[in-house]
Design an enzyme around this catalytic site. Structure first.
Site, PDB file in Angstrom:
ATOM      1  N   THR A  67    -144.584  28.691  60.740  1.00 17.36           N
ATOM      2  CA  THR A  67    -144.878  29.405  61.983  1.00 17.36           C
ATOM      3  C   THR A  67    -143.752  29.395  63.015  1.00 17.36           C
ATOM      4  O   THR A  67    -143.937  29.932  64.105  1.00 17.36           O
ATOM      5  CB  THR A  67    -146.148  28.825  62.646  1.00 17.36           C
ATOM      6  OG1 THR A  67    -145.951  27.426  62.887  1.00 17.36           O
ATOM      7  CG2 THR A  67    -147.365  29.033  61.761  1.00 17.36           C
ATOM      8  N   TYR A 130    -139.857  36.234  59.856  1.00 17.35           N
ATOM      9  CA  TYR A 130    -141.225  35.712  59.889  1.00 17.35           C
ATOM     10  C   TYR A 130    -142.208  36.806  59.465  1.00 17.35           C
ATOM     11  O   TYR A 130    -143.047  36.592  58.585  1.00 17.35           O
ATOM     12  CB  TYR A 130    -141.574  35.185  61.283  1.00 17.35           C
ATOM     13  CG  TYR A 130    -143.023  34.819  61.429  1.00 17.35           C
ATOM     14  CD1 TYR A 130    -143.518  33.658  60.832  1.00 17.35           C
ATOM     15  CD2 TYR A 130    -143.907  35.618  62.138  1.00 17.35           C
ATOM     16  CE1 TYR A 130    -144.862  33.323  60.953  1.00 17.35           C
ATOM     17  CE2 TYR A 130    -145.234  35.286  62.262  1.00 17.35           C
ATOM     18  CZ  TYR A 130    -145.718  34.137  61.674  1.00 17.35           C
ATOM     19  OH  TYR A 130    -147.047  33.809  61.779  1.00 17.35           O
TER      20      TYR A 130
END
Length: 152
Positions: A67, A130
């Site tokens: 994350t 990401y």
């Protein structure tokens, strides 16, 4: 119902654990176990297969994720391993055991250019590593399983 949750100790897994603990029906009817990274390496097929064999879940909730959005730009392999490859490992393990998989994604898989609320069928176009890694995980899940849920 036996539920295996990946990403134990993380924000999402802890929230799920708290919700189940506070709900008398959940506590009475579900056996939920959240596995921390040291207990279950989602990037290792052997680790996932062993956990599936030992726990025999009916449902797997994938709350494990890389994350660190900004850090993913320099740690591409790590982000892709956890957010992409590992989802395929989990999906294949679920397919082979008959367990259902709930995979949690993110709005980072979209380009962020629209003004309307996002819909599941909207075109993707992640702008970051990401987002690309999370889209790779969605793709693994959707291509591997017939019964699936991808949420954000």
């Amino acid at each position: 119902m036996r539920i295996l949750v990946t990403g134990g100790g993380g924000q999402l897994a802890d929230a799920l654990d708290t919700l189940c603990e506070q709900d008398p029906h959940c506590r009475a009817s579900h056996e939920m176990r959240a596995f921390r990274r040291g207990e279950l390496d989602v990037t290792s097929e052997a680790s996932v297969v062993a956990a599936m064999k030992d726990h025999s879940p009916d449902l797997v909730i994938n709350a494990a994720a890389y994350t660190a959005v900004d850090k993913a730009e320099s740690e591409v392999d790590e982000a892709m391993a956890v957010n992409g490859f590992a989802v395929g490992v989990l999906a294949r393990a679920c397919r082979s055991t008959g367990a259902r998989l709930v995979h949690v994604s993110t709005d980072f898989v979209f380009p962020g250019t629209g003004s309307n609320p996002l819909q599941p069928g909207d075109p993707t176009g992640p702008l970051s590593v990401y987002g690309k890694s999370k889209l790779a995980g969605e793709t693994e899940c959707l291509q591997t399983l017939l019964r699936h849920a991808v949420g954000q």
